[in-house]
Design a protein around this motif. Structure first.
Motif, PDB file in Angstrom:
ATOM      1  N   LEU A  56      -8.391  -8.704 -42.514  1.00 38.04           N
ATOM      2  CA  LEU A  56      -7.617  -8.492 -43.743  1.00 38.04           C
ATOM      3  C   LEU A  56      -7.337  -9.803 -44.465  1.00 38.04           C
ATOM      4  O   LEU A  56      -7.037  -9.813 -45.655  1.00 38.04           O
ATOM      5  N   VAL A  84      -6.421  -0.220 -36.851  1.00 38.76           N
ATOM      6  CA  VAL A  84      -5.426  -1.193 -37.282  1.00 38.76           C
ATOM      7  C   VAL A  84      -4.238  -0.495 -37.920  1.00 38.76           C
ATOM      8  O   VAL A  84      -4.397   0.430 -38.710  1.00 38.76           O
ATOM      9  N   PRO A  86      -1.361  -2.181 -40.018  1.00 38.25           N
ATOM     10  CA  PRO A  86      -0.698  -3.388 -40.519  1.00 38.25           C
ATOM     11  C   PRO A  86       0.777  -3.105 -40.797  1.00 38.25           C
ATOM     12  O   PRO A  86       1.184  -1.954 -40.958  1.00 38.25           O
ATOM     13  N   GLY A  88       4.188  -3.963 -43.275  1.00 40.49           N
ATOM     14  CA  GLY A  88       4.494  -4.410 -44.628  1.00 40.49           C
ATOM     15  C   GLY A  88       3.397  -4.090 -45.617  1.00 40.49           C
ATOM     16  O   GLY A  88       3.317  -4.676 -46.679  1.00 40.49           O
ATOM     17  N   VAL A  89       2.523  -3.184 -45.248  1.00 40.57           N
ATOM     18  CA  VAL A  89       1.438  -2.785 -46.140  1.00 40.57           C
ATOM     19  C   VAL A  89       1.631  -1.320 -46.454  1.00 40.57           C
ATOM     20  O   VAL A  89       1.974  -0.539 -45.572  1.00 40.57           O
ATOM     21  N   ARG A  90       1.474  -0.979 -47.705  1.00 41.34           N
ATOM     22  CA  ARG A  90       1.645   0.426 -48.054  1.00 41.34           C
ATOM     23  C   ARG A  90       0.469   1.240 -47.564  1.00 41.34           C
ATOM     24  O   ARG A  90      -0.634   0.728 -47.413  1.00 41.34           O
ATOM     25  N   LEU A  91       0.722   2.520 -47.328  1.00 39.87           N
ATOM     26  CA  LEU A  91      -0.377   3.449 -47.112  1.00 39.87           C
ATOM     27  C   LEU A  91      -0.727   4.017 -48.478  1.00 39.87           C
ATOM     28  O   LEU A  91      -0.030   3.755 -49.453  1.00 39.87           O
TER      29      LEU A  91
END
Lengths: 254, 567
Positions: A56, A84, A86, A88-91
Motif C-alpha cells: 500500500l 489485508v 488496514p 484508518g482506511v475507509r472501506l
C-alpha cells in the motif's frame, strides 16, 4: 516450493515523510504458521511498516516478500496470497456488507458461486447477517472491523496482515475476532497483527516484535521476549516510558 | 456580559469572567495561526479580501446611485431590493456555496462552563469579524449617502442606524439558519438529501438569473416600486429603507422599521441559541438507518444494480457494479450527475436558441439551414457539454478516498480499473447526452441534426474521458472526509480549479477535429457525424484507458497516498 520461505520476510524497510524518519530499516522474518504480534507505542511506525509490507505504501528502501514472492517486484502473485485489513482506511462503505464482500471476492477473481457461499457463511459467523441492507457507513465501529476482517479472509489467503484489529472493538466482537483468528492459524494460516493491547498479544501470539521509533527493539518467540517477566513490563522498559515519581501533580490529591 | 458568579459556589469561582472580547481575540488568534508558515493561504486570503472590496465598491455605488443622481424616485426600490437580496444572500449562499465559517465551532465550547447568553453573544460578535461583513458594511453605506443627500443629516443618521441593524440581521440570519441546518443534518440520510437539493439549487442559479434578467427587462417599473414598498415593511427590507423613509418625509416609519428589525434580530438570536445548544450536546439522534432485511439473493446478485446487470461476474463487472452504485449512493457524485443534466440541457439551448438567429433561418427548411454556419455553432456547444460531462472524472479517485486501498490490495490492473470506471459513468451519462442531443435538435428546429448533435457529444465525451483518466491518475487530490456537506478543503479549491481548467482545455483540443469536420464537410457531415463521432469517442476512450492504465499500474500506491485525506 513455498514451504521453506517465511510467510513474510522484511529486509531493511525504510520510509521517511517530509524529513522525519517513520521507519528506519526494519528486518523481520515471520515463520509460516505463526501468530505474530507487532507491538509498539503510538507513532512507532507500525502502520507504515505493515503498509509497506502489503504493497500500500512504496518503501524508500528495502524489500518485502510474501512466501518468497516480492511484493514490489511480483505484486500479482504476492497479493493473491495476502489478506489485508488496514487501519484508518475507509472501506467502500456505501455498499451493504454482502455487496462489499461480493465486490472484494470478484475483484480477487473468485468464482461467483464460491463468493456467494463464503459471503453468507462469513456474515453469519461474524453476526453481521442481521444488518441486512444497512450500508457499511452506518455500521458501528466494531461491525466495521468485522466486515473488514471478512473482506480480508474471503479469498482464503495464506497470510493475514491486520492493522489494529482490536482497536475500538467491544469485548464480544473482540472475542469473536480472536476465535476466528485462532482457528485460521490452527488451519495452517499465518497471522501478523499490530496492537498495543498487551493482554491480547500475550494470549494469542506465538511470536512478538516490539517496534519503537521506527526500529525493531525486541524480537523472538513470546517467551524469549518476555524472559520471565510480564510483556507489559518489558514493553514499557524497551519503549522507555516515564514513571511518575510522585512529586509532580501533587495538587491532584486534595 | 458579566458572568453571574456567586461567591459561595462550591467549585472554585472563576477569577475573571468571560466576555465577547475573549471570543474576538480567540477568533483572531485562530485566523492568525491558520496563516502561519502558509504563504499560499495568506495569498488566498488577500485575494479574497480584494475580491470582497471590489464587490463592496460595486455595491456602494449601486446603493448610492439614487443619492448621487439626486433622483429619489427609485431610492426605495434600490434600498428594498438591494437590501433584501443582501439578507437572502447571507441566508442562502453559505448553504449553497461557501460553507460556514466554522473558525469557532460551537461544539468546541460544550465542555466549558459558559452561560448560553455569553456564548451566543461571544460567537455572534466573533462572527462579525470577517471580510464579507466588512464588504457589506462598505456597500451599505451607499444607502447612507443616498439618504443623507436626499434628506439631510437626520435621514443620514437614521440610515446609519438602519444599515448597522441590517448588517447584524444578515449575520444573525446566516448563523441561525446554518446552525439549525447543521443540527438537522446530523443524520447521514438527511445530509445526502440536502446536498443533492443544494446541488440542484446551485445548478439552477444560472438559468434563474437569466430568466430573472429577462423578466426585469419587460417589467413595469411602477409596479416594481409598489412591490419594493411592501418588501420595505418586511424584515428583509425594513432596516435598509428606514433612512430613505425619513428622507422622503415618512418620519413615523423609521422607528417602526427599526423595531421590526430589532424584533427579528432578537427572534433569530433566540433561535440560534436554541440550536447551538442542541448542536453542542448532540441532541439530534444519529438517525439510525432503517434495517432493511436482506433479500434471498446471494451476495453477488445484490452487488449488481439493474443498470449493470449485463456485466460479467468478474473483476471488470464488480468494478462497474460498485462504481454504478456509487454514482447513485454517494451524494457528492450524485450532485455532479445532476449538475451535468441541468447545465447540459441549459447551456446549449442558451447558445443556440437565444444566442443566434440561426434557428429562425432554419425554419425555412433544411437546405437553407445547411448553408449557414450553424452546424459549427451546434458542434461547439455540444463540445462544451461533452467536456463538462467528462471533466467530472478528473478527480475520480478523489471520490473514493482511502477506500481505494481495497483495489490496490487486490492488485487490480490499471487498464481494467479505468475501463470499468468509464463504463459505469457512461451508464448514466450516455443516456443523458442522448436526451440533450435530441432535445436540442428539436428545439432549434432541425430534427435532422440529431446525428450531428449526438455524434459530436459522444466524440467530445470520449476524448474527454481519455484526457481525464490520465488527469485523474496524475493530478488526483484528496477530498475532505467530513460529515458536513458544506465543508471544503481550503486551498483545494484553487488546485481543483486549475486542474479542471487544464483537463477541460485538453479535452476540448482533443475534440477539435469534430468542429473542423463540421466546418469543412458541409451536408455530408450531417450524416457522417454520428458513426464517425461514436467511433472517435470510443477509440479515444479506449486509447486513454490503455495509456493511463499503464501509468496507473506504476503508481498505484502514490495515487492512494494523494487521495487519502490527511488528518
Amino acid at each position: 516450493m513455498t514451504v521453506e520461505h517465511p510467510a513474510l520476510a522484511l529486509r531493511g524497510l525504510a520510509k521517511r515523510f517530509d524529513g522525519t524518519i517513520a521507519v528506519a530499516g526494519v528486518d523481520l522474518d515471520v515463520p509460516a504458521g505463526s501468530f505474530y504480534g507487532l507491538l509498539g507505542p503510538n507513532g512507532a511506525g507500525k502502520t507504515t511498516t505493515l503498509s509497506m509490507a502489503v504493497g500500500l505504501l512504496r518503501p524508500d528502501a528495502g524489500s518485502a516478500q510474501v512466501l518468497g514472492h516480492d511484493v514490489w517486484q511480483d505484486p500479482v502473485t504476492a497479493k493473491r496470497l495476502l489478506g489485508v485489513m488496514p487501519d484508518g482506511v475507509r472501506l467502500f462503505d456505501r455498499l451493504t456488507g454482502a455487496e462489499l464482500l461480493a465486490y472484494n471476492g470478484l475483484l480477487r477473481g473468485m468464482d461467483p458461486a464460491v463468493v456467494d457461499q463464503r459471503a453468507a457463511e462469513l456474515l453469519d459467523v461474524l453476526a453481521l447477517g442481521d444488518a441486512g441492507r444497512t450500508l457499511v457507513v452506518d455500521y458501528s465501529a466494531g461491525m466495521k472491523k468485522k466486515i473488514g476482517l471478512a473482506c480480508a479472509l474471503l479469498h482464503g489467503p495464506r497470510l493475514l496482515v491486520l492493522d489494529e484489529p482490536f482497536e475500538a472493538v467491544d469485548p464480544v466482537s473482540a472475542a469473536l475476532i480472536r476465535d476466528i483468528l485462532t482457528r485460521y492459524a490452527a488451519g495452517g494460516g499465518t497471522v501478523v497483527f499490530s496492537s498495543h493491547v498487551m493482554e491480547v498479544v500475550e494470549r494469542l501470539c506465538s511470536h512478538v516484535a516490539i517496534l519503537a521509533q521506527g526500529v525493531i527493539k525486541r524480537v523472538g518467540t513470546i517467551d524469549e521476549v518476555r524472559g520471565g517477566r510480564s510483556l507489559e513490563q518489558v514493553f514499557v522498559e524497551v519503549v522507555g516510558g516515564r514513571t511518575a515519581t510522585g512529586e509532580e501533580l501533587s495538587w491532584l490529591s486534595r | 456580559m458579566a458572568l453571574p458568579v456567586s461567591a459561595d459556589a462550591t467549585p472554585a469561582a472563576p477569577v475573571r469572567s468571560v466576555s465577547a472580547r475573549h471570543f474576538v481575540r480567540l477568533k483572531l488568534r485562530v485566523m492568525g495561526n491558520n496563516f502561519r508558515g502558509q504563504g499560499w493561504r495568506i495569498a488566498l486570503f488577500i485575494g479574497g479580501a480584494l475580491l470582497g472590496l471590489w464587490f463592496a465598491a460595486g455595491g456602494f455605488f449601486l446603493f448610492a446611485a439614487p443619492g448621487l443622481t439626486g433622483n429619489g424616485e427609485y431610492a426605495v426600490l434600490v434600498a428594498a431590493a438591494g437590501g433584501g437580496l443582501l439578507v437572502l444572500g447571507w441566508l442562502l449562499l453559505p448553504l449553497v456555496f461557501f460553507g460556514v465559517d466554522e473558525t469557532l465551532d460551537p461544539a468546541r465550547f460544550a465542555l466549558l462552563p459558559l452561560p448560553r447568553r455569553t456564548l451566543v453573544t461571544g460567537l455572534f460578535v466573533a462572527a462579525l469579524i470577517s471580510v464579507p461583513v466588512l464588504a457589506v458594511l462598505i456597500a451599505s453605506f451607499g444607502l447612507v449617502l443616498t439618504a443623507w443627500s436626499l434628506g439631510g443629516w437626520s435621514a443620514g443618521l437614521t440610515a446609519v442606524l438602519g444599515v448597522l441593524a441590517g448588517l447584524l440581521l444578515c449575520v444573525a440570519a446566516s448563523r441561525a439558519v446554518t446552525s439549525a441546518f447543521a443540527t438537522m443534518l446530523r443524520s447521514r440520510r438527511v445530509r445526502d438529501l440536502a446536498a443533492v437539493l443544494l446541488a440542484v439549487t446551485a445548478a439552477l442559479l444560472g438559468p434563474l438569473q437569466v430568466f430573472g434578467l429577462a423578466a426585469l427587462r419587460e417589467a413595469d417599473w411602477a409596479r416594481l416600486a409598489g412591490v419594493a414598498t411592501v418588501i420595505g415593511w418586511t424584515p428583509l427590507g425594513a432596516p435598509w429603507t428606514a433612512g430613505i423613509d425619513v428622507a422622503q418625509g415618512r418620519v413615523w416609519a423609521a422607528p417602526v422599521k427599526v423595531l421590526i428589525t430589532v424584533a427579528t434580530l432578537g427572534a433569530l438570536l433566540t433561535w440560534w441559541s436554541r440550536s447551538i445548544e442542541s448542536a453542542m450536546v448532540g441532541a439530534a439522534s444519529a438517525g439510525k438507518a432503517p434495517v432493511r432485511r436482506g433479500v434471498a439473493d446471494g451476495a453477488v446478485a445484490q452487488l449488481f444494480p439493474r443498470v449493470a446487470g449485463w456485466a460479467r461476474r468478474d473483476q471488470f463487472g464488480a468494478l462497474v457494479a460498485r462504481e454504478a452504485r456509487y454514482w447513485w449512493r454517494d451524494a457528492r457524485r450524485r450532485a455532479n450527475l445532476i449538475t451535468i443534466a441541468v447545465v447540459g440541457i441549459f447551456v446549449p439551448v442558451m447558445i443556440n436558441v437565444t444566442g443566434g438567429d440561426f434557428a429562425a433561418m432554419g425554419e425555412e427548411g433544411f437546405t437553407a439551414a445547411a448553408s449557414d454556419s450553424s452546424p459549427v455553432v451546434v458542434t461547439i456547444s455540444m463540445l462544451f457539454v461533452g467536456v463538462l460531462a467528462s471533466v467530472t472524472l478528473a478527480n475520480q479517485f478523489g471520490f473514493d478516498g482511502s477506500a481505494y486501498a481495497a483495489n490496490v490490495v487486490a492488485g487490480v490492473p490499471g487498464r481494467v480499473e479505468l475501463r470499468a470506471r468509464m463504463t459505469a459513468f457512461s451508464l448514466y451519462v450516455l443516456p443523458m447526452l442522448a436526451v440533450v442531443g435530441v432535445v436540442l435538435s428539436v428545439l432549434i428546429g432541425h430534427p435532422g441534426w440529431i446525428g450531428l448533435t449526438i455524434g459530436s457529444l459522444v466524440a467530445t465525451y470520449g476524448a474527454g474521458l481519455a484526457v481525464n483518466s490520465l488527469v485523474s491518475v496524475l493530478g488526483a487530490y484528496s477530498l475532505p472526509e467530513t460529515s458536513n456537506p458544506f465543508a471544503m478543503n481550503s486551498g483545494a479549491g484553487l488546485t481543483k480549479g486549475l486542474l479542471t481548467l487544464l483537463a477541460m482545455l485538453a479535452s476540448a483540443v482533443a475534440a477539435v477535429p469534430m468542429v473542423v469536420a463540421a466546418a469543412l464537410l458541409g451536408d455530408a457531415w450531417l450524416w457522417l457525424a454520428l458513426p464517425v463521432g461514436v467511433a472517435y469517442g470510443l477509440g479515444a476512450a479506449l486509447l486513454g484507458a490503455y495509456l493511463a492504465g499503464d501509468v496507473l499500474d506504476r503508481r498505484q500506491p502514490e495515487l492512494l497516498a494523494t487521495v487519502t485525506p490527511r488528518r
